[in-house]
Design a protein around this motif. Structure first.
Motif, PDB file in Angstrom:
ATOM      1  N   UNK A   1       0.667  -1.523   0.077  1.00 24.96           N
ATOM      2  CA  UNK A   1       0.057   0.158  -0.027  1.00 24.96           C
ATOM      3  C   UNK A   1       0.776   1.289  -0.111  1.00 24.96           C
ATOM      4  N   UNK A   2       2.068   1.189   0.155  1.00 25.29           N
ATOM      5  CA  UNK A   2       2.899   2.518  -0.066  1.00 25.29           C
ATOM      6  C   UNK A   2       3.128   2.718  -1.312  1.00 25.29           C
ATOM      7  N   UNK A   3       3.862   4.053  -1.468  1.00 28.34           N
ATOM      8  CA  UNK A   3       4.263   4.376  -2.656  1.00 28.34           C
ATOM      9  C   UNK A   3       5.846   4.492  -3.034  1.00 28.34           C
ATOM     10  N   UNK A   4       6.085   4.322  -3.924  1.00 29.23           N
ATOM     11  CA  UNK A   4       7.567   4.420  -4.387  1.00 29.23           C
ATOM     12  C   UNK A   4       7.714   5.152  -5.730  1.00 29.23           C
ATOM     13  N   UNK A   5       8.766   5.955  -5.995  1.00 24.63           N
ATOM     14  CA  UNK A   5       8.908   6.571  -7.213  1.00 24.63           C
ATOM     15  C   UNK A   5       9.662   5.621  -8.165  1.00 24.63           C
ATOM     16  N   UNK A   6       8.829   5.283  -9.310  1.00 28.61           N
ATOM     17  CA  UNK A   6       9.540   4.297 -10.491  1.00 28.61           C
ATOM     18  C   UNK A   6      10.100   5.281 -11.531  1.00 28.61           C
ATOM     19  N   UNK A   7      10.842   4.622 -12.170  1.00 26.90           N
ATOM     20  CA  UNK A   7      11.719   5.294 -13.130  1.00 26.90           C
ATOM     21  C   UNK A   7      12.002   4.492 -14.366  1.00 26.90           C
ATOM     22  N   UNK A   8      11.715   5.169 -15.553  1.00 23.63           N
ATOM     23  CA  UNK A   8      12.062   4.575 -16.886  1.00 23.63           C
ATOM     24  C   UNK A   8      12.982   5.291 -17.802  1.00 23.63           C
ATOM     25  N   UNK A   9      13.427   5.032 -18.850  1.00 19.33           N
ATOM     26  CA  UNK A   9      14.124   5.681 -19.650  1.00 19.33           C
ATOM     27  C   UNK A   9      13.615   5.372 -20.901  1.00 19.33           C
ATOM     28  N   UNK A  10      13.515   6.615 -21.646  1.00 23.96           N
ATOM     29  CA  UNK A  10      13.130   6.833 -23.252  1.00 23.96           C
ATOM     30  C   UNK A  10      14.075   7.066 -23.972  1.00 23.96           C
ATOM     31  N   UNK A  11      14.178   6.344 -25.125  1.00 25.17           N
ATOM     32  CA  UNK A  11      15.405   6.916 -26.005  1.00 25.17           C
ATOM     33  C   UNK A  11      14.676   6.528 -27.398  1.00 25.17           C
ATOM     34  N   UNK A  12      15.084   7.175 -28.511  1.00 27.48           N
ATOM     35  CA  UNK A  12      14.476   6.993 -29.915  1.00 27.48           C
ATOM     36  C   UNK A  12      14.725   5.610 -30.146  1.00 27.48           C
ATOM     37  N   UNK A  13      13.510   4.865 -30.939  1.00 25.79           N
ATOM     38  CA  UNK A  13      13.666   3.720 -31.493  1.00 25.79           C
ATOM     39  C   UNK A  13      14.745   3.676 -32.330  1.00 25.79           C
TER      40      UNK A  13
ATOM     41  N   UNK B   1       6.332  -7.920  -9.536  1.00 22.60           N
ATOM     42  CA  UNK B   1       6.596  -6.592  -9.296  1.00 22.60           C
ATOM     43  C   UNK B   1       5.572  -5.780  -9.745  1.00 22.60           C
ATOM     44  N   UNK B   2       5.293  -4.618  -9.050  1.00 18.12           N
ATOM     45  CA  UNK B   2       4.055  -3.675  -9.071  1.00 18.12           C
ATOM     46  C   UNK B   2       3.994  -3.430 -10.674  1.00 18.12           C
TER      47      UNK B   2
ATOM     48  N   UNK C   1       8.044  -3.766  -2.733  1.00 18.13           N
ATOM     49  CA  UNK C   1       7.922  -4.252  -4.329  1.00 18.13           C
ATOM     50  C   UNK C   1       8.390  -5.256  -4.949  1.00 18.13           C
ATOM     51  N   UNK C   2       8.178  -6.425  -4.121  1.00 14.34           N
ATOM     52  CA  UNK C   2       8.685  -7.879  -4.370  1.00 14.34           C
ATOM     53  C   UNK C   2       7.854  -8.775  -4.110  1.00 14.34           C
TER      54      UNK C   2
END
Lengths: 183, 183
Positions: free
Chosen positions: A28-40, B59-60, B133-134
């Motif tokens: 139920x807690x929140x976490x900051x998730x992160x992803x990278x976007x790059x040109x295909x 994973x979430x 998260x696991x």
């Protein structure tokens, strides 16, 4: 994977943009998730008659490597248009017979698709027109040489290597890949 | 590849930091080059007797997948210490016989190393202690089942798949890998 809808862009780079979002965890807690976007990117198996072309490329930081012709898809550009543009810029070639062989998403935390095309009947119609960050010469292989080269330690592009190894384990698949290249 | 010395960090993320530097091009001009740095990760082939353990993980955001036990190397931590910590947290296991099988650098524009360890004689010494998260359960395989599973479409971790495919093409290598796992 695709960056989710609710993600916010927190950094805009030369190649890499960074996105973050708040993700609900299992407790139920929140976490900051992160992803990278790059040109295909697009890669090209360039074929003419019984010949298959790879590129011997030198880049300022990466050094020399042998891989497929190809490059980045520009903003607003279709992948096939990018493939035609790169084939013309890097080799001076045009093809009238394009075939999307496969797409790859190599890395789960990065929004990045690789489109691998077969370009048959490649014909030289112009001179190379390279960026200041490219030196490219072409090298041609027979089918068997091409397969051997892909499986050597020197080939750059691990996504495709797995496919070729699976074909080596099932000769009928290797044969049908050969027919697809040269049909 | 490693981020070069002269690069400056231009963004600090939750996982991904972005570095840039000025790179001299072949025509003498300068261009801004960019790389990502992320924490190195460790993966573990956990072995006990004739059994090999993989993790069924949820994973979430990513959803469910089957892969190896493992996780990120923390700041200042040695890779082997990270592997011991993750094996204990994710499985409650300890091993007295660790063997670094291979390292991978999957992506040229990212400073990221994967350390793949074999952990023999794994014994349960504690309960799982998972992050919010696991969700992880273990699944055990014989050697042949393990190889088949790695080569199925469901396995998460393409770097290792290439190695196993090469072993399948050279049975002597597959045999020596089996001996290495169970020695």
């Amino acid at each position: 994977m695709k960056v989710p809808h609710e993600a916010k862009k927190v950094f805009t780079g030369e190649i890499f943009d960074v996105y973050q979002w708040e993700q609900k965890m299992f407790d139920g807690s929140d976490a900051t998730f992160e992803m990278i976007k790059r040109p295909d990117t697009i890669q090209i198996i360039a074929v003419d008659g019984e010949k298959i072309y790879l590129s011997v490329e030198e880049q300022p930081f990466k050094g020399s490597f042998i891989g497929m012709l190809g490059g980045r898809v520009e903003k607003g550009e279709e992948p096939l248009a990018a493939a035609k543009r790169e084939l013309l810029e890097e080799a001076g070639f045009a093809s009238n017979d394009w075939d999307l062989f496969k797409t790859y998403q190599p890395f789960s935390k990065m929004d990045w698709m690789i489109y691998l095309y077969i370009a048959r009947n490649c014909k030289q119609i112009a001179e190379q027109r390279l960026d200041p960050g490219e030196k490219i010469t072409l090298i041609s292989f027979t089918f068997d040489e091409f397969i051997d080269y892909i499986l050597s330690e020197n080939f750059w592009g691990q996504e495709f290597v797995g496919d070729i190894l699976r074909m080596k384990l099932e000769p009928a698949k290797l044969q049908s890949f050969k027919q697809r290249l040269f049909k």
